[in-house]
Design a protein around this motif. Structure first.
Motif, short mmCIF file in Angstrom:
data_model
loop_
_atom_site.label_atom_id
_atom_site.label_comp_id
_atom_site.label_asym_id
_atom_site.label_seq_id
_atom_site.Cartn_x
_atom_site.Cartn_y
_atom_site.Cartn_z
N THR A 40 -68.30 -24.26 7.83
CA THR A 40 -68.75 -24.86 9.09
C THR A 40 -67.77 -25.93 9.55
OG1 THR A 40 -71.05 -24.43 8.49
CG2 THR A 40 -70.67 -26.08 10.20
N VAL A 43 -64.75 -24.23 11.00
CA VAL A 43 -65.04 -23.66 12.32
C VAL A 43 -65.08 -24.78 13.37
CG1 VAL A 43 -66.79 -22.47 13.70
CG2 VAL A 43 -66.19 -21.61 11.43
N LEU A 44 -65.69 -25.91 13.03
CA LEU A 44 -65.71 -27.05 13.96
C LEU A 44 -64.28 -27.49 14.27
CD1 LEU A 44 -67.14 -29.26 15.58
CD2 LEU A 44 -67.25 -30.60 13.46
N ASN A 45 -63.46 -27.60 13.25
CA ASN A 45 -62.06 -28.00 13.47
C ASN A 45 -61.31 -26.98 14.32
OD1 ASN A 45 -61.54 -30.58 12.26
ND2 ASN A 45 -62.08 -29.61 10.33
N ARG A 46 -61.58 -25.71 14.09
CA ARG A 46 -60.93 -24.67 14.89
C ARG A 46 -61.34 -24.78 16.36
NH1 ARG A 46 -60.80 -18.18 13.67
NH2 ARG A 46 -59.46 -17.68 15.42
N TYR A 47 -62.63 -25.00 16.58
CA TYR A 47 -63.11 -25.20 17.95
C TYR A 47 -62.39 -26.37 18.61
CZ TYR A 47 -66.07 -27.24 21.59
OH TYR A 47 -66.52 -27.82 22.74
N LEU A 48 -62.30 -27.47 17.88
CA LEU A 48 -61.65 -28.66 18.45
C LEU A 48 -60.16 -28.43 18.70
CD1 LEU A 48 -63.44 -31.41 16.33
CD2 LEU A 48 -63.86 -30.81 18.74
N GLU A 50 -58.51 -25.38 19.00
CA GLU A 50 -58.15 -24.23 19.83
C GLU A 50 -58.91 -24.14 21.14
OE1 GLU A 50 -58.25 -20.65 17.47
OE2 GLU A 50 -57.12 -21.59 15.85
N GLU A 51 -60.13 -24.62 21.17
CA GLU A 51 -60.93 -24.51 22.40
C GLU A 51 -60.94 -25.83 23.18
OE1 GLU A 51 -62.43 -21.65 23.46
OE2 GLU A 51 -61.61 -20.59 21.72
N ARG A 52 -61.41 -26.84 22.54
CA ARG A 52 -61.57 -28.14 23.22
C ARG A 52 -60.22 -28.79 23.48
NH1 ARG A 52 -65.46 -32.42 23.81
NH2 ARG A 52 -64.41 -33.73 25.32
N PHE A 63 -69.30 -30.92 22.33
CA PHE A 63 -69.51 -29.61 22.95
C PHE A 63 -69.72 -29.76 24.45
CE2 PHE A 63 -71.00 -29.28 18.53
CZ PHE A 63 -70.08 -28.34 18.08
#
Length: 168
Positions: A40, A43-48, A50-52, A63
């Protein structure tokens, strides 16, 4: 976490060294800490990363909406619920809903042997009976727990009494 707690997460609430999130405003107005497993957290780090990325630097919430009228604003509970319903339907999982993730997580923590007081603290419950509605234990788990309990309840272990068949 409750979906309302997820959408309220701010960057300042995350402590990377402990893989934890401080939830300041919970149901019942009690602050608490929740911990993330390594996946988890990754995944949070990946979101931050690559996405955010560097989008919306003035928004303190983790989010945010990337599209539509709400672009750049923190996600709402309703938006997350709609996203889950949308993807659940696409995957033919119409029974899936946001709060089911919380139920499943609590059930898994119990099944893996985490103490109920620790679980209650982490999920923000006070009453010992409050976990009951969240538990959805499979028959195999209950059977295994029963068999383990039988070992401790076997009178031949703690009494020097002959059992049927003549053994002490």
């Amino acid at each position: 976490l409750r979906v309302s707690e997820v959408v309220a997460i701010r960057f300042q609430d995350i402590e990377c060294g402990r893989r934890s999130i401080r939830i300041p405003n919970t149901k019942g107005n009690l602050s608490r800490i929740v911990f993330m497993d390594p996946l988890t957290f990754a995944v949070l780090n990946r979101y931050l990363d690559e996405e955010r990325q560097t989008l919306f630097p003035d928004v303190e919430h983790v989010f945010v909406a990337f599209k539509g009228k709400a672009r750049g604003n923190p996600l709402s509970v309703n938006a997350v619920q709609k996203m889950v319903y949308y993807y659940a339907e696409k995957c033919s999982l119409s029974h899936l809903h946001v709060h089911l993730f919380r139920h499943t997580g609590i059930t898994h923590l119990v099944q893996e042997g985490m103490s109920e007081p620790a679980i209650r603290d982490m999920v923000g419950h006070r009453s010992p009976d409050s976990l009951s509605p969240y538990l959805h234990l499979c028959d195999e788990f209950v059977e295994t727990e029963f068999e383990q309990a039988q070992t401790a309840l076997d009178p031949s272990v703690w009494l020097d009494v002959p059992l049927p068949g003549g053994e002490p």
